[in-house]
Design an enzyme around this catalytic site. Sequence first.
Site, PDB file in Angstrom:
ATOM      1  N   LYS A 129       0.845  -0.909  -0.328  1.00 30.59           N
ATOM      2  CA  LYS A 129       0.523   0.505  -0.182  1.00 30.59           C
ATOM      3  C   LYS A 129       1.031   1.402   0.326  1.00 30.59           C
ATOM      4  CE  LYS A 129      -2.137  -0.865   4.190  1.00 30.59           C
ATOM      5  NZ  LYS A 129      -1.490  -2.346   4.147  1.00 30.59           N
ATOM      6  N   ARG A 153      -9.867   0.741   8.495  1.00 28.87           N
ATOM      7  CA  ARG A 153      -9.527  -0.503   8.817  1.00 28.87           C
ATOM      8  C   ARG A 153     -10.370  -1.326   9.875  1.00 28.87           C
ATOM      9  NH1 ARG A 153      -3.913  -0.119   8.720  1.00 28.87           N
ATOM     10  NH2 ARG A 153      -2.486  -1.950   9.459  1.00 28.87           N
ATOM     11  N   ARG A 188      11.686  -5.654   4.185  1.00 30.73           N
ATOM     12  CA  ARG A 188      11.178  -4.333   4.293  1.00 30.73           C
ATOM     13  C   ARG A 188      12.592  -3.421   5.084  1.00 30.73           C
ATOM     14  NH1 ARG A 188       5.451  -1.920   5.671  1.00 30.73           N
ATOM     15  NH2 ARG A 188       5.520  -3.277   7.189  1.00 30.73           N
ATOM     16  N   ARG A 214      11.386  -1.922  10.705  1.00 27.99           N
ATOM     17  CA  ARG A 214      10.269  -1.809  11.398  1.00 27.99           C
ATOM     18  C   ARG A 214       9.787  -2.339  12.947  1.00 27.99           C
ATOM     19  NH1 ARG A 214       4.884  -0.135   7.730  1.00 27.99           N
ATOM     20  NH2 ARG A 214       4.632  -1.427   9.892  1.00 27.99           N
ATOM     21  N   ARG A 230      -0.585  -9.310  13.264  1.00 30.52           N
ATOM     22  CA  ARG A 230      -0.956  -7.864  12.079  1.00 30.52           C
ATOM     23  C   ARG A 230      -1.974  -8.965  11.139  1.00 30.52           C
ATOM     24  NH1 ARG A 230       4.135  -5.800   9.944  1.00 30.52           N
ATOM     25  NH2 ARG A 230       2.818  -4.111   9.337  1.00 30.52           N
TER      26      ARG A 230
HETATM   27  P1  AP5 Z   1       4.802  -1.386   2.358  1.00 29.40           P
HETATM   28  O1  AP5 Z   1       4.752  -0.506   0.886  1.00 29.40           O
HETATM   29  O2  AP5 Z   1       5.832  -1.078   2.606  1.00 29.40           O
HETATM   30  O3  AP5 Z   1       3.243  -2.214   2.667  1.00 29.40           O
HETATM   31  P2  AP5 Z   1       2.146  -1.805   2.973  1.00 29.40           P
HETATM   32  O4  AP5 Z   1       0.763  -2.486   2.745  1.00 29.40           O
HETATM   33  O5  AP5 Z   1       2.376  -0.520   3.257  1.00 29.40           O
HETATM   34  O6  AP5 Z   1       2.520  -1.949   4.299  1.00 29.40           O
HETATM   35  P3  AP5 Z   1       2.513  -1.720   6.023  1.00 29.40           P
HETATM   36  O7  AP5 Z   1       3.432  -3.174   6.546  1.00 29.40           O
HETATM   37  O8  AP5 Z   1       2.904  -0.460   6.328  1.00 29.40           O
HETATM   38  O9  AP5 Z   1       0.878  -1.975   6.446  1.00 29.40           O
HETATM   39  P4  AP5 Z   1       0.329  -1.934   7.495  1.00 29.40           P
HETATM   40  O10 AP5 Z   1      -0.924  -2.032   6.876  1.00 29.40           O
HETATM   41  O11 AP5 Z   1       0.322  -3.318   8.626  1.00 29.40           O
HETATM   42  O12 AP5 Z   1       1.128  -0.608   8.451  1.00 29.40           O
HETATM   43  P5  AP5 Z   1       1.191   0.302   8.920  1.00 29.40           P
HETATM   44  O13 AP5 Z   1       2.053   1.051   9.581  1.00 29.40           O
HETATM   45  O14 AP5 Z   1      -0.495   0.531   8.125  1.00 29.40           O
HETATM   46  O15 AP5 Z   1       5.577  -2.690   1.327  1.00 29.40           O
HETATM   47  C1  AP5 Z   1       6.303  -4.172   1.929  1.00 29.40           C
HETATM   48  C2  AP5 Z   1       7.838  -5.032   1.590  1.00 29.40           C
HETATM   49  O16 AP5 Z   1       7.304  -5.408   0.328  1.00 29.40           O
HETATM   50  C3  AP5 Z   1       8.534  -3.320   1.384  1.00 29.40           C
HETATM   51  O17 AP5 Z   1       9.605  -3.726   1.304  1.00 29.40           O
HETATM   52  C4  AP5 Z   1       8.202  -3.380  -0.536  1.00 29.40           C
HETATM   53  O18 AP5 Z   1       9.783  -2.495  -0.710  1.00 29.40           O
HETATM   54  C5  AP5 Z   1       7.771  -4.565  -1.163  1.00 29.40           C
HETATM   55  N1  AP5 Z   1       7.131  -4.471  -2.062  1.00 29.40           N
HETATM   56  C6  AP5 Z   1       5.713  -3.650  -1.917  1.00 29.40           C
HETATM   57  N2  AP5 Z   1       5.700  -4.529  -3.186  1.00 29.40           N
HETATM   58  C7  AP5 Z   1       6.100  -5.019  -3.593  1.00 29.40           C
HETATM   59  C8  AP5 Z   1       5.625  -5.925  -4.480  1.00 29.40           C
HETATM   60  N3  AP5 Z   1       4.525  -5.710  -5.628  1.00 29.40           N
HETATM   61  N4  AP5 Z   1       6.453  -6.417  -4.987  1.00 29.40           N
HETATM   62  C9  AP5 Z   1       7.824  -6.932  -4.147  1.00 29.40           C
HETATM   63  N5  AP5 Z   1       8.307  -6.480  -2.945  1.00 29.40           N
HETATM   64  C10 AP5 Z   1       7.104  -5.654  -2.814  1.00 29.40           C
HETATM   65  O19 AP5 Z   1      -0.034  -0.308  10.413  1.00 29.40           O
HETATM   66  C11 AP5 Z   1       0.721  -0.156  11.365  1.00 29.40           C
HETATM   67  C12 AP5 Z   1      -0.147  -0.491  12.929  1.00 29.40           C
HETATM   68  O20 AP5 Z   1      -0.861   1.104  12.668  1.00 29.40           O
HETATM   69  C13 AP5 Z   1      -1.448  -1.394  12.757  1.00 29.40           C
HETATM   70  O21 AP5 Z   1      -0.984  -2.499  12.936  1.00 29.40           O
HETATM   71  C14 AP5 Z   1      -2.531  -1.307  13.450  1.00 29.40           C
HETATM   72  O22 AP5 Z   1      -1.703  -0.618  14.998  1.00 29.40           O
HETATM   73  C15 AP5 Z   1      -2.165   0.192  13.442  1.00 29.40           C
HETATM   74  N6  AP5 Z   1      -3.088   1.223  12.176  1.00 29.40           N
HETATM   75  C16 AP5 Z   1      -2.844   1.565  11.482  1.00 29.40           C
HETATM   76  N7  AP5 Z   1      -3.862   2.553  10.886  1.00 29.40           N
HETATM   77  C17 AP5 Z   1      -5.102   1.359  11.574  1.00 29.40           C
HETATM   78  C18 AP5 Z   1      -7.193   1.621  11.481  1.00 29.40           C
HETATM   79  N8  AP5 Z   1      -6.836   2.013  10.542  1.00 29.40           N
HETATM   80  N9  AP5 Z   1      -7.290   1.665  12.270  1.00 29.40           N
HETATM   81  C19 AP5 Z   1      -6.406   0.787  13.228  1.00 29.40           C
HETATM   82  N10 AP5 Z   1      -4.816   0.699  13.830  1.00 29.40           N
HETATM   83  C20 AP5 Z   1      -4.543   0.907  12.638  1.00 29.40           C
END
Ligand code: AP5
Length: 220
Positions: free
Chosen positions: A13, A87, A126, A159, A170
């Site tokens: 994402k 979410r 990552r 991270r 997660r």
């Molecule tokens: P990346 O682009 O970083 O993936 P992402 O989907 O953004 O992953 P996140 O881990 O950031 O998502 P998340 O939803 O768990 O975390 P968030 O920060 O929102 O890509 C991942 C890796 O793969 C990278 O190394 C990239 O280079 C590689 N890659 C990408 N695309 C690729 C491809 N096509 N092919 C190969 N490699 C690829 O949330 C963190 C925490 O915050 C949650 O656990 C929760 O506790 C809290 N939180 C956040 N939002 C909310 C909400 N709305 N409600 C409640 N709690 C929340």
Amino acid sequence: MRIVLLGAPGAGKGTQCKRVVARYGLLHLSSGDILRQERDAGSELGRKAEIYMDSGLLVPDEIIVKMMAGAISKAPASGFVLDGFPRTVNQAAELDKSLASVGRRIDAVLNLKVDDRVITERMGGRRSCPRCGAVYHVENLKPKVEGICDNDGTELVQRPDDSPDVVANRLKAYHAQTEPVVGYYRDNNTVYDVDANKDVDEVSALIFGKLDAHFVVRDA
Ligand code: AP5
């Protein structure tokens, strides 16, 4: 343009949102990035959220909805792309209510679909820049110099919530609480499914194809 990008943790994402905002001139609003900024600043919100983030659980809706409403209210007229929010079905309904109160709605939803096995591999490799937020991967998206950010020369970090046991939690939270959000949007909006198992450039091409067609058709 008001776009929601849905997908499991590690689906890509953040990586794809950066490309979408560059192409269409939108504001990137990542709930995870905002929470990490709050945590690093030591704010009350950050301290409350940290407990949930560290164990891979979702932060309670009331905290997130208020935080994201504030961020969305500052978005430019060109629009925004939401990453990691909503979410839960309750967050999605609250977002719709708040947009409707100013005569707006979500225009399009992109649903990045990735196998759990691929996700686990991606999160293990990552690396992110603590200064500018750029995201890399040790195999799939390498920086020019190993371990160093291309943009500002900062040392890349892993991270804390990318450890295998937290990733498992997660993914559990995603399947239980976030997958139903896709169904919510299918009932109310246009949802584009995107095969995000492909490589980064191929996924971007699929997303741009869908958004270009959607907004040309809608604006014609
Ligand atoms: P990346 O682009 O970083 O993936 P992402 O989907 O953004 O992953 P996140 O881990 O950031 O998502 P998340 O939803 O768990 O975390 P968030 O920060 O929102 O890509 C991942 C890796 O793969 C990278 O190394 C990239 O280079 C590689 N890659 C990408 N695309 C690729 C491809 N096509 N092919 C190969 N490699 C690829 O949330 C963190 C925490 O915050 C949650 O656990 C929760 O506790 C809290 N939180 C956040 N939002 C909310 C909400 N709305 N409600 C409640 N709690 C929340």
